[in-house]
Design a protein around this motif. Structure first.
Motif, PDB file in Angstrom:
ATOM      1  N   PHE A 192     110.586   3.993  66.524  1.00 43.05           N
ATOM      2  CA  PHE A 192     111.097   4.190  67.872  1.00 43.05           C
ATOM      3  C   PHE A 192     110.353   3.286  68.861  1.00 43.05           C
ATOM      4  CE2 PHE A 192     110.255   6.409  71.908  1.00 43.05           C
ATOM      5  CZ  PHE A 192     111.528   6.387  72.454  1.00 43.05           C
ATOM      6  N   GLU A 193     109.031   3.280  68.776  1.00 42.75           N
ATOM      7  CA  GLU A 193     108.235   2.448  69.686  1.00 42.75           C
ATOM      8  C   GLU A 193     108.469   0.968  69.439  1.00 42.75           C
ATOM      9  OE1 GLU A 193     104.693   3.047  71.362  1.00 42.75           O
ATOM     10  OE2 GLU A 193     104.710   5.224  71.267  1.00 42.75           O
ATOM     11  N   SER A 194     108.557   0.560  68.182  1.00 41.64           N
ATOM     12  CA  SER A 194     108.784  -0.850  67.859  1.00 41.64           C
ATOM     13  C   SER A 194     110.146  -1.313  68.363  1.00 41.64           C
ATOM     14  CB  SER A 194     108.695  -1.077  66.352  1.00 41.64           C
ATOM     15  OG  SER A 194     107.413  -0.748  65.885  1.00 41.64           O
ATOM     16  N   THR A 195     111.158  -0.489  68.157  1.00 44.92           N
ATOM     17  CA  THR A 195     112.498  -0.828  68.629  1.00 44.92           C
ATOM     18  C   THR A 195     112.521  -0.915  70.149  1.00 44.92           C
ATOM     19  OG1 THR A 195     113.497   0.257  66.728  1.00 44.92           O
ATOM     20  CG2 THR A 195     114.915  -0.080  68.655  1.00 44.92           C
ATOM     21  N   SER A 196     111.889   0.058  70.802  1.00 47.11           N
ATOM     22  CA  SER A 196     111.845   0.067  72.269  1.00 47.11           C
ATOM     23  C   SER A 196     111.113  -1.160  72.806  1.00 47.11           C
ATOM     24  CB  SER A 196     111.167   1.342  72.770  1.00 47.11           C
ATOM     25  OG  SER A 196     111.887   2.484  72.377  1.00 47.11           O
TER      26      SER A 196
ATOM     27  N   ARG B 203     108.345   1.564  81.431  1.00 46.63           N
ATOM     28  CA  ARG B 203     108.365   0.174  81.909  1.00 46.63           C
ATOM     29  C   ARG B 203     109.796  -0.305  82.145  1.00 46.63           C
ATOM     30  NH1 ARG B 203     104.226  -3.283  78.290  1.00 46.63           N
ATOM     31  NH2 ARG B 203     104.959  -4.882  79.720  1.00 46.63           N
ATOM     32  N   THR B 204     110.694   0.090  81.250  1.00 49.86           N
ATOM     33  CA  THR B 204     112.100  -0.289  81.383  1.00 49.86           C
ATOM     34  C   THR B 204     112.702   0.297  82.643  1.00 49.86           C
ATOM     35  OG1 THR B 204     112.399  -0.505  79.001  1.00 49.86           O
ATOM     36  CG2 THR B 204     114.372  -0.077  80.310  1.00 49.86           C
ATOM     37  N   LEU B 205     112.465   1.574  82.865  1.00 54.69           N
ATOM     38  CA  LEU B 205     113.016   2.222  84.051  1.00 54.69           C
ATOM     39  C   LEU B 205     112.460   1.582  85.322  1.00 54.69           C
ATOM     40  CD1 LEU B 205     115.013   4.344  84.827  1.00 54.69           C
ATOM     41  CD2 LEU B 205     113.186   6.035  84.766  1.00 54.69           C
TER      42      LEU B 205
ATOM     43  N   GLY C  95     115.645  11.510  71.598  1.00 56.35           N
ATOM     44  CA  GLY C  95     114.930  12.578  72.291  1.00 56.35           C
ATOM     45  C   GLY C  95     113.442  12.305  72.423  1.00 56.35           C
ATOM     46  N   LEU C  96     113.086  11.030  72.526  1.00 55.19           N
ATOM     47  CA  LEU C  96     111.682  10.626  72.647  1.00 55.19           C
ATOM     48  C   LEU C  96     111.502   9.767  73.894  1.00 55.19           C
ATOM     49  CD1 LEU C  96     111.071   9.570  68.928  1.00 55.19           C
ATOM     50  CD2 LEU C  96     110.305  11.686  70.027  1.00 55.19           C
ATOM     51  N   TRP C  97     110.242   9.612  74.300  1.00 60.63           N
ATOM     52  CA  TRP C  97     109.904   8.778  75.459  1.00 60.63           C
ATOM     53  C   TRP C  97     108.587   8.094  75.179  1.00 60.63           C
ATOM     54  CZ3 TRP C  97     113.117   7.948  79.483  1.00 60.63           C
ATOM     55  CH2 TRP C  97     112.621   7.280  80.593  1.00 60.63           C
TER      56      TRP C  97
ATOM     57  N   GLN D 111     118.797   4.130  76.153  1.00 61.86           N
ATOM     58  CA  GLN D 111     119.731   4.800  75.249  1.00 61.86           C
ATOM     59  C   GLN D 111     119.030   5.233  73.964  1.00 61.86           C
ATOM     60  OE1 GLN D 111     122.955   5.652  76.061  1.00 61.86           O
ATOM     61  NE2 GLN D 111     122.787   6.878  74.210  1.00 61.86           N
ATOM     62  N   THR D 112     118.107   4.411  73.481  1.00 57.83           N
ATOM     63  CA  THR D 112     117.334   4.757  72.291  1.00 57.83           C
ATOM     64  C   THR D 112     116.551   6.046  72.532  1.00 57.83           C
ATOM     65  OG1 THR D 112     117.149   2.435  71.644  1.00 57.83           O
ATOM     66  CG2 THR D 112     115.527   3.934  70.722  1.00 57.83           C
ATOM     67  N   ALA D 113     115.954   6.154  73.711  1.00 60.17           N
ATOM     68  CA  ALA D 113     115.199   7.362  74.044  1.00 60.17           C
ATOM     69  C   ALA D 113     116.124   8.574  74.103  1.00 60.17           C
ATOM     70  CB  ALA D 113     114.486   7.176  75.374  1.00 60.17           C
TER      71      ALA D 113
END
Length: 125
Positions: free
Chosen positions: A4-8, A82-84, A74-76, A68-70
């Motif tokens: 999840f973190e790597s993709t984000s 940073r994206t927001l 259901g993760l943050w 969308q990934t988050a």
């Protein structure tokens, strides 16, 4: 969780790169030989916009994918924060900045849960 973190992180980096390239095009100086001719100047900036705007759209799309990934998982993480922050600067009408909310503890001026406050009687009675 690391996927999840790597993709984000990857999506954020791609989105930021597209935006950085678009920013460079936006800041490109007008060539000296175009300064004397307003029509050439207009054509120059139109051509830059034809290159810049799709790059901004791609950047926005990659950054939106981070959020969308988050949502999907259901993760943050820091990458969503940073994206927001980036999207709230670049597209404030669509993305509001992240705010920290604190729960109300103890006495406060908050409206009590349960019922609305009664309306005041008329001032002229």
């Amino acid at each position: 969780y690391s996927e999840f973190e790597s993709t984000s992180a990857a999506l954020f980096t791609l989105g930021s790169a597209y935006y950085a390239y678009a920013d460079q095009l936006y800041a490109a100086p007008l060539p000296a030989e175009f300064k004397a001719d307003p029509e050439l100047e207009m054509v120059y900036y139109e051509k830059l916009d034809e290159l810049r705007i799709p790059l901004e759209d791609k950047g926005k799309g990659r950054l939106a994918a981070v959020l969308q990934t988050a949502k999907d998982q259901g993760l943050w993480s820091e990458w969503q924060t940073r994206t927001l922050g980036e999207l709230s600067k670049r597209a404030p009408a669509e993305y509001s900045p992240e705010t920290v909310q604190f729960p109300v503890v103890g006495e406060s001026s908050a409206v009590p849960a349960g019922a609305p406050l009664p309306l005041r009687a008329s001032l002229h009675t």
